[in-house]
Scaffold this motif. Structure first.
Motif, mmCIF file in Angstrom:
data_model
loop_
_atom_site.group_PDB
_atom_site.id
_atom_site.type_symbol
_atom_site.label_atom_id
_atom_site.label_comp_id
_atom_site.label_asym_id
_atom_site.label_seq_id
_atom_site.Cartn_x
_atom_site.Cartn_y
_atom_site.Cartn_z
ATOM 1 N N LEU A 60 0.848 -1.187 0.000
ATOM 2 C CA LEU A 60 0.000 0.000 0.000
ATOM 3 C C LEU A 60 0.885 1.240 0.000
ATOM 4 O O LEU A 60 1.982 1.235 0.553
ATOM 5 C CB LEU A 60 -0.919 0.008 1.221
ATOM 6 N N TYR A 61 0.356 2.314 -0.609
ATOM 7 C CA TYR A 61 1.125 3.547 -0.782
ATOM 8 C C TYR A 61 0.286 4.756 -0.395
ATOM 9 O O TYR A 61 -0.943 4.700 -0.396
ATOM 10 C CB TYR A 61 1.576 3.683 -2.239
ATOM 11 N N THR A 62 0.985 5.847 -0.102
ATOM 12 C CA THR A 62 0.357 7.132 0.178
ATOM 13 C C THR A 62 0.950 8.149 -0.777
ATOM 14 O O THR A 62 2.170 8.189 -0.968
ATOM 15 C CB THR A 62 0.592 7.563 1.641
ATOM 16 N N THR B 284 3.632 1.337 9.738
ATOM 17 C CA THR B 284 2.843 2.523 9.403
ATOM 18 C C THR B 284 1.732 2.729 10.423
ATOM 19 O O THR B 284 1.009 1.798 10.784
ATOM 20 C CB THR B 284 2.256 2.415 7.980
ATOM 21 N N ASN B 285 1.612 3.956 10.863
ATOM 22 C CA ASN B 285 0.580 4.366 11.808
ATOM 23 C C ASN B 285 -0.682 4.682 11.001
ATOM 24 O O ASN B 285 -0.853 5.796 10.512
ATOM 25 C CB ASN B 285 1.070 5.589 12.594
ATOM 26 N N VAL B 286 -1.547 3.703 10.847
ATOM 27 C CA VAL B 286 -2.735 3.845 10.017
ATOM 28 C C VAL B 286 -3.647 4.950 10.537
ATOM 29 O O VAL B 286 -4.260 5.681 9.755
ATOM 30 C CB VAL B 286 -3.489 2.499 9.898
ATOM 31 N N SER B 287 -3.731 5.117 11.840
ATOM 32 C CA SER B 287 -4.597 6.176 12.373
ATOM 33 C C SER B 287 -4.094 7.556 11.958
ATOM 34 O O SER B 287 -4.896 8.467 11.753
ATOM 35 C CB SER B 287 -4.731 6.074 13.891
ATOM 36 N N ALA B 288 -2.791 7.724 11.796
ATOM 37 C CA ALA B 288 -2.258 9.008 11.318
ATOM 38 C C ALA B 288 -2.675 9.262 9.875
ATOM 39 O O ALA B 288 -2.821 10.408 9.456
ATOM 40 C CB ALA B 288 -0.739 9.037 11.438
ATOM 41 N N LEU B 289 -2.879 8.183 9.115
ATOM 42 C CA LEU B 289 -3.288 8.321 7.716
ATOM 43 C C LEU B 289 -4.788 8.517 7.562
ATOM 44 O O LEU B 289 -5.239 9.070 6.575
ATOM 45 C CB LEU B 289 -2.878 7.079 6.913
ATOM 46 N N GLN C 102 5.549 10.893 11.167
ATOM 47 C CA GLN C 102 4.563 10.490 12.176
ATOM 48 C C GLN C 102 3.790 9.247 11.758
ATOM 49 O O GLN C 102 3.405 8.442 12.590
ATOM 50 C CB GLN C 102 3.593 11.636 12.454
ATOM 51 N N ALA C 103 3.572 9.108 10.437
ATOM 52 C CA ALA C 103 2.830 7.957 9.933
ATOM 53 C C ALA C 103 3.741 6.767 9.633
ATOM 54 O O ALA C 103 3.250 5.701 9.265
ATOM 55 C CB ALA C 103 2.051 8.344 8.677
#
Length: 184
Positions: free
Chosen positions: A70-72, A144-149, A168-169
């Motif tokens: 997965l990517y952002t 990866t901090n999913v809640s930050a995303l 942070q993420a």
């Protein structure tokens, strides 16, 4: 004459136009980030596109390490309100998380990523000179901090820091591309 790879060309362009260090620390690009606004309006490491032709979300493609990754994606403008006076650095134009590594990202397709911050086309103030519009592709890692995303971002778009957000993420920068646009 030494052979220059695409990742070296990307990093050299980012340095030449001050994106490293204005927005990014030095990094080793691992994928080519291709961005297209259609009708041969490709983003190509610092080319110029008009404000009018970039008002709708572009198509984005890249080579994923694995289909299950997965990517952002982030689009940011570090030159707000101008490059000479970037007091609102950075202006957040777009953030999409959870983009699958299995296909090209087309914003019109439902289910291709989670829009964290909706697309806002370039709108540099008249006479402020050329602005750098930067696309950053991050790989989401096991830490990866999913809640930050998925947490809502502040309503104001100015003052966003891609480097801080990605840290942070716990995201890993793997690709970048950019273009210039201005309102003369």
């Amino acid at each position: 004459m030494p052979l220059i790879t695409s990742d070296q060309a990307t990093e050299a362009a980012l340095r030449q136009d001050g994106i490293i260090p204005d927005v990014l620390d030095s990094f080793h690009p691992r994928t080519m980030l291709m961005v297209s606004y259609g009708n041969n309006k490709e983003v190509a490491l610092g080319n110029k596109l008009s404000v009018q032709e970039t008002q709708h979300p572009p198509q984005v493609s890249f080579q994923a390490d694995s289909p299950s990754d997965l990517y952002t994606l982030i689009m940011t403008d570090p030159d707000a309100p101008s490059r000479k006076d970037p007091q609102m650095r950075e202006y957040r134009h777009w953030v999409v998380a959870n983009i699958s590594g299995t296909s090209d990202f087309q914003p019109a397709n439902v289910g291709q990523g989670a829009v964290v911050s909706p697309y806002m086309g370039p709108a540099p103030p008249a006479g402020s000179g050329p602005h750098r519009y930067i696309f950053l592709l991050y790989k989401q890692t096991p830490s990866t901090n999913v809640s930050a995303l998925t947490s809502p971002l502040a309503p104001q778009r100015q003052g966003f820091k891609a480097k801080q957000f990605s840290s942070q993420a716990h995201l890993e920068l793997v690709g970048a591309n950019y273009f210039f646009a201005e309102n003369a």
